[in-house]
Design a protein around this motif. Structure first.
Motif, PDB file in Angstrom:
ATOM      1  N   PHE A 553       0.848  -1.183   0.000  1.00 20.22           N
ATOM      2  CA  PHE A 553       0.000   0.000   0.000  1.00 20.22           C
ATOM      3  C   PHE A 553       0.891   1.243   0.000  1.00 20.22           C
ATOM      4  CE2 PHE A 553      -2.825  -3.172   1.972  1.00 20.22           C
ATOM      5  CZ  PHE A 553      -3.988  -2.963   1.247  1.00 20.22           C
ATOM      6  N   TYR A 554       0.330   2.348  -0.532  1.00 19.41           N
ATOM      7  CA  TYR A 554       1.057   3.619  -0.583  1.00 19.41           C
ATOM      8  C   TYR A 554       0.127   4.743  -0.159  1.00 19.41           C
ATOM      9  CZ  TYR A 554       4.633   1.129  -3.229  1.00 19.41           C
ATOM     10  OH  TYR A 554       5.604   0.239  -3.615  1.00 19.41           O
ATOM     11  N   ILE A 555       0.723   5.844   0.296  1.00 18.36           N
ATOM     12  CA  ILE A 555      -0.036   7.037   0.624  1.00 18.36           C
ATOM     13  C   ILE A 555       0.522   8.203  -0.188  1.00 18.36           C
ATOM     14  CG2 ILE A 555       1.417   7.630   2.638  1.00 18.36           C
ATOM     15  CD1 ILE A 555      -1.240   8.618   3.965  1.00 18.36           C
ATOM     16  N   LYS A 556      -0.377   9.021  -0.723  1.00 19.90           N
ATOM     17  CA  LYS A 556       0.002  10.209  -1.496  1.00 19.90           C
ATOM     18  C   LYS A 556      -0.333  11.442  -0.683  1.00 19.90           C
ATOM     19  CE  LYS A 556      -2.583  11.913  -4.740  1.00 19.90           C
ATOM     20  NZ  LYS A 556      -3.360  12.100  -5.994  1.00 19.90           N
ATOM     21  N   GLN A 559       0.913  17.193  -1.872  1.00 18.36           N
ATOM     22  CA  GLN A 559       1.777  17.682  -2.957  1.00 18.36           C
ATOM     23  C   GLN A 559       1.959  16.633  -4.058  1.00 18.36           C
ATOM     24  OE1 GLN A 559       2.933  18.156   0.471  1.00 18.36           O
ATOM     25  NE2 GLN A 559       1.754  20.050   0.229  1.00 18.36           N
ATOM     26  N   GLY A 560       1.246  15.508  -3.938  1.00 14.85           N
ATOM     27  CA  GLY A 560       1.316  14.481  -4.961  1.00 14.85           C
ATOM     28  C   GLY A 560       2.489  13.539  -4.825  1.00 14.85           C
ATOM     29  N   GLN A 561       3.197  13.569  -3.683  1.00  7.59           N
ATOM     30  CA  GLN A 561       4.325  12.674  -3.465  1.00  7.59           C
ATOM     31  C   GLN A 561       3.844  11.366  -2.830  1.00  7.59           C
ATOM     32  OE1 GLN A 561       6.560  15.371  -0.967  1.00  7.59           O
ATOM     33  NE2 GLN A 561       7.958  15.865  -2.664  1.00  7.59           N
ATOM     34  N   PHE A 562       4.432  10.248  -3.259  1.00  8.83           N
ATOM     35  CA  PHE A 562       4.039   8.926  -2.778  1.00  8.83           C
ATOM     36  C   PHE A 562       5.042   8.403  -1.753  1.00  8.83           C
ATOM     37  CE2 PHE A 562       1.810   9.322  -6.740  1.00  8.83           C
ATOM     38  CZ  PHE A 562       0.622   8.648  -6.541  1.00  8.83           C
ATOM     39  N   THR A 563       4.517   7.723  -0.734  1.00 10.85           N
ATOM     40  CA  THR A 563       5.344   7.081   0.278  1.00 10.85           C
ATOM     41  C   THR A 563       4.825   5.667   0.490  1.00 10.85           C
ATOM     42  OG1 THR A 563       5.719   9.202   1.387  1.00 10.85           O
ATOM     43  CG2 THR A 563       6.220   7.207   2.633  1.00 10.85           C
ATOM     44  N   LYS A 564       5.719   4.694   0.509  1.00 12.27           N
ATOM     45  CA  LYS A 564       5.339   3.308   0.755  1.00 12.27           C
ATOM     46  C   LYS A 564       4.899   3.140   2.203  1.00 12.27           C
ATOM     47  CE  LYS A 564       7.160  -1.426   0.554  1.00 12.27           C
ATOM     48  NZ  LYS A 564       8.343  -2.255   0.197  1.00 12.27           N
ATOM     49  N   ILE A 565       3.795   2.450   2.396  1.00 11.32           N
ATOM     50  CA  ILE A 565       3.267   2.202   3.742  1.00 11.32           C
ATOM     51  C   ILE A 565       3.932   0.951   4.313  1.00 11.32           C
ATOM     52  CG2 ILE A 565       1.208   1.440   4.993  1.00 11.32           C
ATOM     53  CD1 ILE A 565      -0.417   3.349   3.236  1.00 11.32           C
ATOM     54  N   VAL A 566       4.501   1.105   5.506  1.00  9.83           N
ATOM     55  CA  VAL A 566       5.152   0.005   6.216  1.00  9.83           C
ATOM     56  C   VAL A 566       4.433  -0.191   7.542  1.00  9.83           C
ATOM     57  CG1 VAL A 566       7.301  -0.816   7.242  1.00  9.83           C
ATOM     58  CG2 VAL A 566       7.359   0.522   5.117  1.00  9.83           C
ATOM     59  N   ASP A 567       4.088  -1.435   7.850  1.00  6.43           N
ATOM     60  CA  ASP A 567       3.383  -1.728   9.097  1.00  6.43           C
ATOM     61  C   ASP A 567       4.167  -1.193  10.293  1.00  6.43           C
ATOM     62  OD1 ASP A 567       1.228  -3.557  10.512  1.00  6.43           O
ATOM     63  OD2 ASP A 567       3.127  -3.927  11.521  1.00  6.43           O
ATOM     64  N   GLY A 568       3.454  -0.452  11.174  1.00  2.92           N
ATOM     65  CA  GLY A 568       4.062   0.058  12.387  1.00  2.92           C
ATOM     66  C   GLY A 568       4.728   1.402  12.247  1.00  2.92           C
ATOM     67  N   GLN A 569       4.876   1.897  11.023  1.00  4.11           N
ATOM     68  CA  GLN A 569       5.485   3.206  10.826  1.00  4.11           C
ATOM     69  C   GLN A 569       4.410   4.240  10.523  1.00  4.11           C
ATOM     70  OE1 GLN A 569       8.842   3.163   8.185  1.00  4.11           O
ATOM     71  NE2 GLN A 569       9.883   1.546   9.321  1.00  4.11           N
ATOM     72  N   GLY A 570       4.822   5.521  10.435  1.00  6.22           N
ATOM     73  CA  GLY A 570       3.814   6.554  10.255  1.00  6.22           C
ATOM     74  C   GLY A 570       4.381   7.882   9.851  1.00  6.22           C
ATOM     75  N   ALA A 589       4.421   6.868 -11.511  1.00  5.54           N
ATOM     76  CA  ALA A 589       4.638   7.528 -10.214  1.00  5.54           C
ATOM     77  C   ALA A 589       6.002   7.140  -9.654  1.00  5.54           C
ATOM     78  CB  ALA A 589       3.549   7.126  -9.229  1.00  5.54           C
ATOM     79  N   THR A 590       6.581   8.042  -8.937  1.00  7.47           N
ATOM     80  CA  THR A 590       7.853   7.784  -8.265  1.00  7.47           C
ATOM     81  C   THR A 590       7.712   8.084  -6.787  1.00  7.47           C
ATOM     82  OG1 THR A 590       8.615  10.023  -8.754  1.00  7.47           O
ATOM     83  CG2 THR A 590       9.220   8.293 -10.319  1.00  7.47           C
ATOM     84  N   LEU A 591       8.523   7.412  -6.003  1.00  8.40           N
ATOM     85  CA  LEU A 591       8.472   7.616  -4.565  1.00  8.40           C
ATOM     86  C   LEU A 591       9.126   8.933  -4.195  1.00  8.40           C
ATOM     87  CD1 LEU A 591       9.368   4.070  -3.219  1.00  8.40           C
ATOM     88  CD2 LEU A 591       7.150   5.186  -3.156  1.00  8.40           C
ATOM     89  N   GLY A 592       8.462   9.658  -3.272  1.00  6.43           N
ATOM     90  CA  GLY A 592       9.059  10.868  -2.726  1.00  6.43           C
ATOM     91  C   GLY A 592       9.970  10.519  -1.563  1.00  6.43           C
ATOM     92  N   THR A 593      10.603  11.530  -1.018  1.00  8.49           N
ATOM     93  CA  THR A 593      11.489  11.297   0.127  1.00  8.49           C
ATOM     94  C   THR A 593      10.690  10.887   1.353  1.00  8.49           C
ATOM     95  OG1 THR A 593      11.392  13.653   0.654  1.00  8.49           O
ATOM     96  CG2 THR A 593      13.220  12.883  -0.731  1.00  8.49           C
ATOM     97  N   GLY A 594       9.502  11.485   1.529  1.00  4.03           N
ATOM     98  CA  GLY A 594       8.616  11.107   2.632  1.00  4.03           C
ATOM     99  C   GLY A 594       9.240  11.366   3.987  1.00  4.03           C
ATOM    100  N   ASN A 595       8.489  11.103   5.035  1.00  2.00           N
ATOM    101  CA  ASN A 595       9.007  11.233   6.396  1.00  2.00           C
ATOM    102  C   ASN A 595       8.460  10.121   7.284  1.00  2.00           C
ATOM    103  OD1 ASN A 595       6.399  12.251   6.421  1.00  2.00           O
ATOM    104  ND2 ASN A 595       6.824  13.742   8.046  1.00  2.00           N
ATOM    105  N   LEU A 596       8.432   8.875   6.718  1.00  2.00           N
ATOM    106  CA  LEU A 596       8.022   7.736   7.531  1.00  2.00           C
ATOM    107  C   LEU A 596       8.968   7.587   8.711  1.00  2.00           C
ATOM    108  CD1 LEU A 596       6.996   4.860   5.100  1.00  2.00           C
ATOM    109  CD2 LEU A 596       5.603   5.946   6.827  1.00  2.00           C
ATOM    110  N   ASN A 597       8.412   7.279   9.865  1.00  2.00           N
ATOM    111  CA  ASN A 597       9.246   7.143  11.045  1.00  2.00           C
ATOM    112  C   ASN A 597       8.692   6.055  11.938  1.00  2.00           C
ATOM    113  OD1 ASN A 597       7.256   8.517  13.026  1.00  2.00           O
ATOM    114  ND2 ASN A 597       7.549  10.051  11.406  1.00  2.00           N
ATOM    115  N   ASN A 598       9.588   5.461  12.715  1.00  6.73           N
ATOM    116  CA  ASN A 598       9.161   4.541  13.759  1.00  6.73           C
ATOM    117  C   ASN A 598       8.667   5.347  14.943  1.00  6.73           C
ATOM    118  OD1 ASN A 598       9.721   1.882  12.751  1.00  6.73           O
ATOM    119  ND2 ASN A 598      11.887   2.386  12.877  1.00  6.73           N
TER     120      ASN A 598
END
Length: 675
Positions: A553-556, A559-570, A589-598
């Motif tokens: 799964f991914y979240i956009k 600003q239209g940037q995509f980030t891969k969804i990882v279980d337990g991160q946010g 689509a390409t992945l953005g830098t995102g700010n997923l964090n534990n």
């Protein structure tokens, strides 16, 4: 546990009377204490005499036959205790094989709830006793607290805030309970769904907070416990049939026999209400209660289990179950009933796979209740006798049923048909103290339906949207409890269907046809910075290592940037957000830098209890509690970090404590808390 069991049996059997019907005898002045996490097995009858006291904080299993009996003297006390410091710690009683007529006397069930169902609402509960009467309720709450005398269809009768009701499944209405002809009137069956008042007649004073740890709010319900003897099956086998005939009128505009429009109180979280009621709204929807003084496990009631594995249920047309959590139900005279988003678990392929499907969400505690939704009016039965369970997690797939069978694991549900397998992502909103604010789900399956289709969708749940209808005794509420996060109905090519108003708690789409397309996700009405956390599921189980097919799964973001969804991160966010959820990336689509964090380990208050929410990279933990003077009050090691840990405190004492959480790698989090 074995040593605890042995010691207790020595106490129980001391002074035994040898009888054909009674195996265990607790004599006059005897005191028997069953500690938490202790199982006491009794393979026959049991009798108390004189002023004997049994304090059960663990599990007592009485497994008799037709010739046995359970006799509790009127002068004795058989108490099912509740630990105010831990909501999963309470005494349970299992009775099997003994005829109900041979179960005499009463047990005392201490009751606290995980949920206060609403500030102005009534508490949703069961009364799991045989022949429970109005006088038994008066004994629990005291004289004058509940309106039992005025059954008139007036603000001081039926519509008084302190009136009490039971749900009438076959007429889709609440019937008031009042004295007719005397206090010995039986209020209902052990499977009846009740709503108990919490306010006085004026509505301004509360005489009960069911989640409070204060002594005044700890209510004790005394009644004759239920056995599973087949001669009394009406106590524990519920007939899911006969509800289809009620005529609600257009959008619930017709009135029940009390003059209330159905739209002023009827809630169906499984069906669409906007812009008009779907044809199945409120249909084949049953309100049911746990009839036993043990937990019940609903995980397998839609599964066609083979042989000895079976729990005795196979409800082939089951859509799902639901029940209300904290702050989910409110009621005011002239404003009707207001509902929030219920806790909902949905089935696919005979297994619960969508929505609130964590291991303990399918467990209903003693005195708990829930709703059952079917997708047709094909008659079914729900037999609770083999759903009883001491543990607070569901039993494992492929394990023989028993009240003590092994808990579920990630290897469960391997027999789900391929086209019925559900993958889902939960998006959960937390405040900066780590307390959950709200959540929503996006579920996909090869057989799921994309877009607005109220007839064929099976994996959706809805939030309530209401408008005012003047002139009713119970008028339509002015507003629903506001959602903080939700999805909107999608169109076939992705994006929002602007013609549909529903705010969805669970949104389904077809795994194949809707792959790489957008589900619109909204977050609003949060006036502080917050975090969203992701939970990924497949076949009803958490998938910390990702989906089995390697997809994601991914979240956009806005600003239209995509980030891969990882279980337990946010993600850390603030303000109103309009986002998008995807199963697999769209083309180009390409992945953005995102700010997923534990997430970090957080010590915070939740539902009046202090809890520790552990970081994803913690495997095991130790939690220590100190007084303000530095004295060690409690320590527990080897704690599983997959769920929140409730800190054991004397919640009735106003004091300052220091809590220290230590990971298996030595990381330490310390917080001073003021209770």
């Amino acid at each position: 546990m074995i040593r605890k069991l042995f010691i207790l049996q020595l106490i129980l059997f001391n002074g035994i009377i040898f009888s054909q019907n009674i195996l265990t005898y607790v004599g006059n002045t005897a005191l028997v204490t069953v500690q938490s996490n202790t199982l006491v097995y009794n393979g026959g009858g049991l009798q108390t005499a004189g002023s004997a006291v049994v304090n059960n904080s663990g599990n007592i299993m009485i497994n008799g036959v037709a010739a046995d009996g359970l006799t509790i003297a009127n002068t004795s006390s058989f108490n099912l205790k509740y630990n105010p410091a831990l909501t999963t710690d309470y005494g349970q009683l299992y009775i099997s094989g003994i005829p109900q007529t041979a179960v005499t006397g009463k047990v005392n069930k201490e009751y606290r709830s995980d949920y206060q169902n609403g500030v102005t609402g009534r508490q949703q509960t069961s009364l799991p006793f045989n022949g429970f009467t109005i006088q038994d309720l008066i004994n629990t709450f005291g004289t004058g607290q509940i309106n039992f005398t005025n059954g008139a269809n007036t603000p001081s009768g039926r519509f008084s805030p302190n009136s009490i009701f039971r749900w009438n499944n076959f007429n889709s209405k609440f019937d008031q309970i009042y004295i007719n002809p005397d206090n010995n009137t039986v209020v209902g069956t052990p499977m009846t769904y009740y709503i108990l008042p919490r306010r006085n007649a004026s509505g301004s004073t509360y005489f009960w907070n069911p989640t409070s740890t204060s002594a005044a709010d700890l209510k004790t319900f005394s009644g004759n416990p239920i056995s599973d003897n087949t001669n009394t099956s009406s106590n524990f086998i519920f007939n899911l049939s006969g509800q289809q005939a009620v005529n609600f009128g257009y959008n619930g505009s017709l009135r029940n026999t009390y003059g209330e429009t159905y739209r002023s109180y009827l809630d169906d979280p499984f069906s669409s209400k906007t812009p008009n009621w779907s044809t199945d709204y409120g249909r084949n929807l049953y309100h049911v209660a746990n009839p036993f003084l043990t937990n019940i496990d609903l995980k397998f009631i839609a599964t066609n289990e083979a042989g000895n594995l079976s729990d005795g249920n196979y409800i082939s047309n089951l859509v799902g179950i639901a029940y209300y959590g904290s702050a989910q139900v409110n009621w005011q005279l002239g404003q009707g009933t207001t509902y929030g988003t219920a806790i909902v678990a949905l089935t696919s392929g005979g297994a619960f796979q969508a929505g609130d499907i964590t291991a303990n969400r399918l467990i209903i505690k003693p005195m708990g209740e829930f709703m059952v939704k079917l997708n047709s009016n094909t008659a079914q039965t729900l037999d609770f006798s083999k759903t009883r369970r001491f543990k607070f997690t569901s039993r494992a797939d492929g394990v023989d049923y028993s009240v003590t069978s092994a808990k579920s694991s990630s290897e469960d549900n391997n027999d789900i048909p391929a086209d019925k397998i559900v993958k889902q992502v939960a998006v959960v909103v937390y405040d900066l103290d780590g307390l959950e604010i709200d959540r929503t789900y996006y579920a996909i399956s090869p057989s799921a339906v994309t877009g607005y289709d109220p007839i064929n969708t099976k994996l959706q749940a809805y939030a309530t949207v209401n408008t005012v209808v003047a002139g009713d005794q119970l008028a339509e509420p002015s507003a629903s409890i506001e959602r903080k996060i939700y999805t909107k109905e999608e169109v076939l090519n992705g994006g929002e269907d602007i013609n549909q108003m529903d705010k969805l708690y669970i949104n389904e789409a077809n795994e194949i046809g809707f792959k790489s397309k957008e589900i619109p996700l909204y977050i609003n009405n949060i006036d502080q910075p917050y975090q969203i956390k992701f939970e990924v599921y497949e076949k009803g189980e958490r998938m910390p290592e990702g989906l089995s097919n390697g997809n994601s799964f991914y979240i956009k973001n806005s600003q239209g940037q995509f980030t891969k969804i990882v279980d337990g991160q946010g993600l850390s966010l603030s303000g109103t957000q309009v986002l998008g959820l995807y199963y697999e990336l769209p083309e180009g689509a390409t992945l953005g830098t995102g700010n997923l964090n534990n997430f970090q380990t957080v010590i915070a208050k939740k539902d009046s209890k202090w809890t520790v929410r552990f970081a994803k990279d913690w495997n095991k933990a130790t939690v220590e509690v100190y007084s303000s003077a530095g004295q060690l009050l409690n320590t527990k090691s080897g704690i599983s970090t997959s769920t929140d840990y409730t800190i054991p405190l004397n919640y009735q004492a106003k004091s300052i404590f220091v809590v220290k959480a230590i990971s298996d790698k030595g990381e330490v989090v310390i917080k001073k808390i003021v209770n």
